[in-house]
Design a protein around this motif. Structure first.
Motif, PDB file in Angstrom:
ATOM      1  N   LEU A  54      57.518  64.781  78.798  1.00  0.00           N
ATOM      2  CA  LEU A  54      59.365  65.280  77.933  1.00  0.00           C
ATOM      3  C   LEU A  54      59.431  65.065  76.578  1.00  0.00           C
ATOM      4  CD1 LEU A  54      61.076  63.990  81.153  1.00  0.00           C
ATOM      5  CD2 LEU A  54      60.676  66.679  80.983  1.00  0.00           C
ATOM      6  N   ILE A  55      59.482  65.446  76.153  1.00  0.00           N
ATOM      7  CA  ILE A  55      60.097  65.803  74.636  1.00  0.00           C
ATOM      8  C   ILE A  55      61.355  66.616  74.534  1.00  0.00           C
ATOM      9  CG2 ILE A  55      59.250  65.940  72.059  1.00  0.00           C
ATOM     10  CD1 ILE A  55      56.119  66.989  73.418  1.00  0.00           C
ATOM     11  N   LEU A 102      46.139  63.813  72.019  1.00  0.00           N
ATOM     12  CA  LEU A 102      46.156  63.412  73.163  1.00  0.00           C
ATOM     13  C   LEU A 102      46.251  64.665  74.404  1.00  0.00           C
ATOM     14  CD1 LEU A 102      48.792  60.524  71.771  1.00  0.00           C
ATOM     15  CD2 LEU A 102      46.790  60.309  72.678  1.00  0.00           C
ATOM     16  N   VAL A 103      47.464  65.317  73.968  1.00  0.00           N
ATOM     17  CA  VAL A 103      47.124  65.970  74.965  1.00  0.00           C
ATOM     18  C   VAL A 103      47.229  67.813  74.482  1.00  0.00           C
ATOM     19  CG1 VAL A 103      48.825  67.628  76.517  1.00  0.00           C
ATOM     20  CG2 VAL A 103      49.160  64.990  75.673  1.00  0.00           C
ATOM     21  N   THR A 117      62.035  72.541  68.582  1.00  0.00           N
ATOM     22  CA  THR A 117      61.253  71.526  68.335  1.00  0.00           C
ATOM     23  C   THR A 117      60.184  72.301  69.303  1.00  0.00           C
ATOM     24  OG1 THR A 117      63.118  69.955  68.137  1.00  0.00           O
ATOM     25  CG2 THR A 117      60.738  69.845  69.552  1.00  0.00           C
ATOM     26  N   ALA A 118      60.302  73.525  69.842  1.00  0.00           N
ATOM     27  CA  ALA A 118      58.901  73.282  71.106  1.00  0.00           C
ATOM     28  C   ALA A 118      57.914  75.300  70.430  1.00  0.00           C
ATOM     29  CB  ALA A 118      59.528  74.205  72.361  1.00  0.00           C
ATOM     30  N   ALA A 119      59.141  75.704  69.686  1.00  0.00           N
ATOM     31  CA  ALA A 119      57.819  76.535  68.739  1.00  0.00           C
ATOM     32  C   ALA A 119      57.232  75.781  67.922  1.00  0.00           C
ATOM     33  CB  ALA A 119      59.337  77.348  68.235  1.00  0.00           C
ATOM     34  N   ILE A 120      57.799  74.132  67.531  1.00  0.00           N
ATOM     35  CA  ILE A 120      56.801  73.132  66.559  1.00  0.00           C
ATOM     36  C   ILE A 120      55.424  73.251  67.287  1.00  0.00           C
ATOM     37  CG2 ILE A 120      56.696  70.974  65.407  1.00  0.00           C
ATOM     38  CD1 ILE A 120      59.390  72.297  64.346  1.00  0.00           C
ATOM     39  N   VAL A 121      56.475  72.849  68.718  1.00  0.00           N
ATOM     40  CA  VAL A 121      55.024  71.651  69.359  1.00  0.00           C
ATOM     41  C   VAL A 121      53.822  73.524  69.994  1.00  0.00           C
ATOM     42  CG1 VAL A 121      54.229  70.769  71.871  1.00  0.00           C
ATOM     43  CG2 VAL A 121      56.467  69.750  70.547  1.00  0.00           C
ATOM     44  N   ALA A 122      54.376  74.308  70.342  1.00  0.00           N
ATOM     45  CA  ALA A 122      53.780  74.881  70.363  1.00  0.00           C
ATOM     46  C   ALA A 122      53.071  76.041  69.735  1.00  0.00           C
ATOM     47  CB  ALA A 122      54.224  76.613  71.147  1.00  0.00           C
ATOM     48  N   ALA A 123      53.142  75.442  68.678  1.00  0.00           N
ATOM     49  CA  ALA A 123      52.324  75.842  67.515  1.00  0.00           C
ATOM     50  C   ALA A 123      51.088  74.725  67.450  1.00  0.00           C
ATOM     51  CB  ALA A 123      53.212  75.526  65.886  1.00  0.00           C
ATOM     52  N   ASN A 182      54.467  65.168  64.019  1.00  0.00           N
ATOM     53  CA  ASN A 182      54.571  64.541  65.317  1.00  0.00           C
ATOM     54  C   ASN A 182      53.712  65.205  66.389  1.00  0.00           C
ATOM     55  OD1 ASN A 182      54.796  61.843  64.764  1.00  0.00           O
ATOM     56  ND2 ASN A 182      57.136  62.999  65.192  1.00  0.00           N
ATOM     57  N   ALA A 183      53.640  66.349  66.460  1.00  0.00           N
ATOM     58  CA  ALA A 183      53.341  67.640  67.093  1.00  0.00           C
ATOM     59  C   ALA A 183      51.629  67.420  67.550  1.00  0.00           C
ATOM     60  CB  ALA A 183      53.705  68.604  67.118  1.00  0.00           C
ATOM     61  N   LEU A 184      51.056  67.221  66.307  1.00  0.00           N
ATOM     62  CA  LEU A 184      49.824  67.253  65.323  1.00  0.00           C
ATOM     63  C   LEU A 184      48.425  65.956  66.188  1.00  0.00           C
ATOM     64  CD1 LEU A 184      49.501  69.147  61.550  1.00  0.00           C
ATOM     65  CD2 LEU A 184      48.487  69.880  63.716  1.00  0.00           C
TER      66      LEU A 184
END
Length: 109
Positions: free
Chosen positions: A5-6, A47-48, A65-71, A40-42
Motif C-alpha cells: 500500500l502506498i 526493493l520491489v 501517484t500510481a502513474a508515477i509508480v508505474a513509470a 521514492n518510486a525509483l
C-alpha cells in the motif's frame, strides 16, 4: 499474495483547495510531491522490481501517484491497472482479486 500500500504523494492543502470550489477528488499533487514520489518510486523499484497488479483510487492525487509508480517500475501501459471508473471503494477488493485471477489464467495460456 503480497500487498503493498502506498499513500498518495504530497497534495495541495485541502483547505486551500476547498476554497476553489472544486471537489476534493480533483485535488492534485504539488510539484514537490511529484518530485519526491518520483525519487521514492525509483527507490521502491530496487526493493520491489515488479508488480502483478497496480490499483488506484479514482481521486486525482492517488491516480497521479500510481502513474508515477508505474513509470518507475516500467510497467507496460496495459499492466498499469488504472481503471478508476470501475473502482467504487466498497468493490475495490473484489475487483483486485478478480484481476489477479484473470492474470494468472492469462499467464498459463
Amino acid at each position: 499474495m503480497r500487498l503493498l500500500l502506498i499513500r498518495h504523494a504530497i497534495a495541495e492543502a485541502s483547505e486551500a483547495f476547498a476554497a476553489s470550489g472544486r471537489p476534493d477528488e480533483e485535488r492534485p499533487l504539488t510539484d514537490r510531491g511529484r518530485r519526491r514520489m518520483r525519487a521514492n518510486a525509483l527507490g521502491l523499484s530496487l526493493l520491489v522490481p515488479s508488480l502483478d497488479l497496480l490499483v488506484s483510487s479514482p481521486y486525482r492525487r492517488a491516480a497521479d501517484t500510481a502513474a508515477i509508480v508505474a513509470a518507475a517500475l516500467e510497467l507496460p501501459r496495459d499492466d498499469a491497472q488504472l481503471q478508476h471508473e470501475s473502482l467504487a471503494h466498497d468493490r475495490a477488493p473484489i475487483w483486485a482479486r478478480h484481476q489477479q485471477v484473470e492474470r494468472r489464467h492469462e499467464q498459463r495460456q
